[in-house]
Enzyme design. Structure first.
Site, short mmCIF file in Angstrom:
data_model
loop_
_atom_site.label_atom_id
_atom_site.label_comp_id
_atom_site.label_asym_id
_atom_site.label_seq_id
_atom_site.Cartn_x
_atom_site.Cartn_y
_atom_site.Cartn_z
N HIS A 174 -5.11 3.88 -4.55
CA HIS A 174 -5.01 3.32 -3.21
C HIS A 174 -4.25 4.34 -2.38
CE1 HIS A 174 -3.64 0.02 -0.21
NE2 HIS A 174 -4.86 0.44 0.07
N HIS A 232 -4.92 -8.57 -4.50
CA HIS A 232 -5.60 -7.49 -3.79
C HIS A 232 -4.97 -6.16 -4.21
CE1 HIS A 232 -5.56 -4.80 -0.13
NE2 HIS A 232 -6.86 -4.91 -0.37
#
Length: 335
Positions: free
Chosen positions: A117, A40
């Site tokens: 992110h 992930h």
């Protein structure tokens, strides 16, 4: 340092060619009916501590980071980092699903694309694509699924640039979406990469791109709540083709405020024993409650990759999910 939860980085090179060692009776099963380990937010190991906060973040986060960066930015980094292994180390460890969150920096006049992110990475997308190619060339019987997602700040022109780069770099290694992706078929045709693209218009225009792969994201801070969510999704029924069960926990602002000295790594490592039990109970296959890709954070910990790969030993063609309490067939991974 993170006290007793600090772990050493260890890459299990035995998993570097696990697909090539699968028994022949699994070579004709579509990859979406096998168990595949994934990471992930694959690229967060190289987030840039000096980078600006992504334009997609909330106004509050951007305001606080601007006002008190010496406090807020380190916190952002602790809760944004989900991996410590490089992309090549992840592949060598056995990961076969890469989660690429792609972005273009605001006010950047260049065509350079990065991963993101909360903050952007130090490396460009193009450089990482070349790294993946070089790894595939030295592992000719391994197949990787590359999920291109989010597309923060990408215009039509930048999408065209990215897709052109993917085609130029991987060429015949790209598997068209009209192919049933079994190992035997992919080996015969020389295909090693399946690219899913989270932009429907581009997928329609390019046969080398696969549709976005559904990701079961629980958005939970507690392990039990996450497992409950995943079990609920299984009861609803798995998608027909590729899909991801995400075993990654997700922080929220309240959780961070209650755990001011915490990090996503601490949060993840505490959850692993329970998640390990859940993983070992799963079955790959086409039936309603079967799984396919399982993706997690900090994939080097607690035999995560090995546990997912080992689920394929439960498969005994003709493929069927075995009912709870039924015996399983043990098979060897030797070729």
């Amino acid at each position: 340092m993170e006290g007793p939860l600090q772990t050493s980085v260890h890459v299990c090179h035995e998993n570097g060619q696990w697909m090539s060692r699968l028994p022949e009776k699994l070579w004709d099963i579509p990859l979406y009916n096998l168990a595949l380990p994934g990471s992930h937010d694959t690229m967060t190991y190289c987030l840039d501590k000096n980078s600006a906060v992504s334009g997609n973040e909330s106004k509050l986060v951007k305001f606080l980071n601007k006002c008190i960066p010496c406090i807020v930015h380190p916190i952002i980094m602790k809760w944004s980092t989900t991996q410590v292994l490089t992309v090549v180390e992840q592949l060598e460890a056995g990961v076969r699903y890469l989660d690429f969150r792609i972005a273009h920096k605001a006010n950047d006049p260049s065509m350079n694309l990065y991963f993101v992110h909360m903050v952007y990475t130090t490396v460009t997308v193009q450089d990482i694509l070349w790294e993946v190619l070089r790894w595939l060339e030295t592992h000719p019987q391994e197949v990787v699924i590359l999920a291109c997602r989010n597309f923060d700040g990408l215009t039509k022109k930048l999408h065209c640039h990215l897709i052109a780069c993917i085609k130029e770099i991987f060429q015949c290694k790209l598997c068209p979406r009209n192919v049933v992706p079994t190992l035997r078929t992919l080996w015969q045709r020389g295909h090693q990469l399946i690219v899913s693209y989270e932009e429907d218009v581009e997928v329609v225009e390019h046969c080398e791109l696969w549709p976005a792969i559904p990701y079961w994201w629980g958005n939970k801070t507690a392990t039990r709540a996450l497992i409950h969510y995943l079990e609920h999704m299984k009861q609803m029924g798995r998608p027909e083709k590729f899909f991801v069960a995400g075993i990654n926990l997700t922080e929220n602002l309240r959780y961070i405020l209650v755990h001011p000295f915490g990090s996503l790594k601490k949060m993840t490592l505490r959850s692993l024993p329970c998640l390990k039990i859940w993983i070992k109970k799963q079955y790959p296959g086409p039936n309603k409650e079967c799984i396919n890709i399982i993706a997690g954070d900090f994939i080097q910990n607690d035999d995560f990759v090995k546990d997912v790969i080992d689920l394929n030993t439960k498969i005994n063609p003709p493929l069927a999910c075995q009912s709870k309490g039924a015996g399983t067939n043990s098979i060897s991974f030797s070729a």
